[in-house]
Enzyme design. Sequence first.
Site, PDB file in Angstrom:
ATOM      1  N   ASN A 175       1.678   3.047  -2.547  1.00  0.00           N
ATOM      2  CA  ASN A 175       1.052   4.017  -3.465  1.00  0.00           C
ATOM      3  C   ASN A 175      -0.186   4.647  -2.841  1.00  0.00           C
ATOM      4  O   ASN A 175      -0.440   5.837  -3.016  1.00  0.00           O
ATOM      5  CB  ASN A 175       0.708   3.342  -4.801  1.00  0.00           C
ATOM      6  CG  ASN A 175       1.935   3.189  -5.687  1.00  0.00           C
ATOM      7  OD1 ASN A 175       2.426   4.167  -6.251  1.00  0.00           O
ATOM      8  ND2 ASN A 175       2.458   1.970  -5.785  1.00  0.00           N
TER       9      ASN A 175
ATOM     10  N   ASN B  54      -3.605   1.657 -14.193  1.00  0.00           N
ATOM     11  CA  ASN B  54      -2.783   0.666 -13.505  1.00  0.00           C
ATOM     12  C   ASN B  54      -1.365   1.206 -13.417  1.00  0.00           C
ATOM     13  O   ASN B  54      -0.906   1.902 -14.323  1.00  0.00           O
ATOM     14  CB  ASN B  54      -2.782  -0.645 -14.294  1.00  0.00           C
ATOM     15  CG  ASN B  54      -1.983  -1.737 -13.598  1.00  0.00           C
ATOM     16  OD1 ASN B  54      -2.101  -1.937 -12.385  1.00  0.00           O
ATOM     17  ND2 ASN B  54      -1.156  -2.453 -14.358  1.00  0.00           N
TER      18      ASN B  54
ATOM     19  N   GLY C 212       0.783  -1.235   0.000  1.00  0.00           N
ATOM     20  CA  GLY C 212       0.000   0.000   0.000  1.00  0.00           C
ATOM     21  C   GLY C 212       0.810   1.277   0.000  1.00  0.00           C
ATOM     22  O   GLY C 212       0.304   2.336   0.386  1.00  0.00           O
TER      23      GLY C 212
ATOM     24  N   HIS D 228       2.490  -0.207 -13.097  1.00  0.00           N
ATOM     25  CA  HIS D 228       3.218  -1.474 -13.274  1.00  0.00           C
ATOM     26  C   HIS D 228       4.723  -1.212 -13.144  1.00  0.00           C
ATOM     27  O   HIS D 228       5.227  -0.242 -13.712  1.00  0.00           O
ATOM     28  CB  HIS D 228       2.895  -2.060 -14.658  1.00  0.00           C
ATOM     29  CG  HIS D 228       3.473  -3.427 -14.842  1.00  0.00           C
ATOM     30  ND1 HIS D 228       2.891  -4.561 -14.324  1.00  0.00           N
ATOM     31  CD2 HIS D 228       4.602  -3.841 -15.477  1.00  0.00           C
ATOM     32  CE1 HIS D 228       3.629  -5.616 -14.633  1.00  0.00           C
ATOM     33  NE2 HIS D 228       4.677  -5.207 -15.334  1.00  0.00           N
TER      34      HIS D 228
ATOM     35  N   ILE E 144      -6.398 -10.754 -12.128  1.00  0.00           N
ATOM     36  CA  ILE E 144      -6.709 -10.147 -13.419  1.00  0.00           C
ATOM     37  C   ILE E 144      -8.153  -9.658 -13.377  1.00  0.00           C
ATOM     38  O   ILE E 144      -9.050 -10.400 -12.975  1.00  0.00           O
ATOM     39  CB  ILE E 144      -6.491 -11.167 -14.552  1.00  0.00           C
ATOM     40  CG1 ILE E 144      -4.992 -11.453 -14.681  1.00  0.00           C
ATOM     41  CG2 ILE E 144      -7.069 -10.656 -15.863  1.00  0.00           C
ATOM     42  CD1 ILE E 144      -4.645 -12.558 -15.642  1.00  0.00           C
ATOM     43  N   LEU E 145      -8.337  -8.391 -13.736  1.00  0.00           N
ATOM     44  CA  LEU E 145      -9.685  -7.817 -13.699  1.00  0.00           C
ATOM     45  C   LEU E 145     -10.439  -8.218 -14.951  1.00  0.00           C
ATOM     46  O   LEU E 145      -9.976  -7.994 -16.072  1.00  0.00           O
ATOM     47  CB  LEU E 145      -9.591  -6.293 -13.602  1.00  0.00           C
ATOM     48  CG  LEU E 145      -9.033  -5.792 -12.269  1.00  0.00           C
ATOM     49  CD1 LEU E 145      -8.599  -4.338 -12.393  1.00  0.00           C
ATOM     50  CD2 LEU E 145     -10.051  -5.974 -11.151  1.00  0.00           C
TER      51      LEU E 145
HETATM   52  C1  GRF Z   1       3.770  -1.541  -7.299  1.00  0.00           C
HETATM   53  O1  GRF Z   1       5.133  -1.782  -7.460  1.00  0.00           O
HETATM   54  C2  GRF Z   1       3.037  -1.599  -8.611  1.00  0.00           C
HETATM   55  O2  GRF Z   1       3.837  -1.233  -9.680  1.00  0.00           O
HETATM   56  C3  GRF Z   1       2.670  -3.059  -8.717  1.00  0.00           C
HETATM   57  O3  GRF Z   1       2.357  -3.434  -7.401  1.00  0.00           O
HETATM   58  C4  GRF Z   1       3.108  -2.644  -6.494  1.00  0.00           C
HETATM   59  C5  GRF Z   1       2.194  -2.086  -5.455  1.00  0.00           C
HETATM   60  O4  GRF Z   1       2.939  -1.480  -4.452  1.00  0.00           O
HETATM   61  N1  GRF Z   1       1.614  -3.254  -9.657  1.00  0.00           N
HETATM   62  P1  GRF Z   1       2.264  -0.847  -3.184  1.00  0.00           P
HETATM   63  O5  GRF Z   1       1.379  -1.914  -2.572  1.00  0.00           O
HETATM   64  O6  GRF Z   1       1.483   0.356  -3.618  1.00  0.00           O
HETATM   65  O7  GRF Z   1       3.406  -0.489  -2.276  1.00  0.00           O
END
Ligand code: GRF
Length: 192
Positions: free
Chosen positions: A9, A96, A7, A98, A81-82
């Site tokens: 992000n 998304n 989490g 990535h 996968i959504l």
């Molecule tokens: C991120 O590195 C994103 O690119 C990938 O999953 C990770 C999520 O990180 N899809 P966080 O849970 O937000 O720390």
Amino acid sequence: MLSSGKGSNLSNLLQRGYHIAAVATNRPSCGAAATARQHLVPLGEFSQKRFGSSLARDRTLAAWLERIGVDIVVNAGYDRILGEPVTRAFAGRMLNIHPSLLPSFGGGMDAVQRALEHGVKITGCTVHLVTEAVDAGPILVQAAVPVLPGDDQDRLLARIQAEEHRILPEGIDLLWARLGGAAQPAKETTLA
Ligand code: GRF
């Protein structure tokens, strides 16, 4: 926001003042779920074991997001996968993030490991629109991250995530402006 992971992000968006309308997870014990509870963000728990199929899960998830009335859906580390019920309901409104420079190393949760195994010298992260084709929707923002001698997965991921925390807000702002919200700061948008 959709998340199954630690989490970071989500924490970054909250810290920057984005209004997170809801967090949905398939892993109620993940870090993102804990952050949502701590910040009193409505949390939807969609563990696969509650549903007979992924179609049933995705229908319930899409209906829940629609009921909340979110403007933009941000997918950050949701490890399922959504399916069509979600991708169709939020077409053009779902992002998304990535951890690679797509189209390299798409289609899995092991992009950083695969980049190291391939010996690439530059990797990075990508914010893109979600379509039914996994990790293949139109790209909005990318950042390059050099792979340094002695990097392991944790060190490289830490530098990639520092860039994620910069470009995910950029991607959200860009999408919000495209959706016609230019007059309103993205921080007022309702993300899930
Ligand atoms: C991120 O590195 C994103 O690119 C990938 O999953 C990770 C999520 O990180 N899809 P966080 O849970 O937000 O720390």
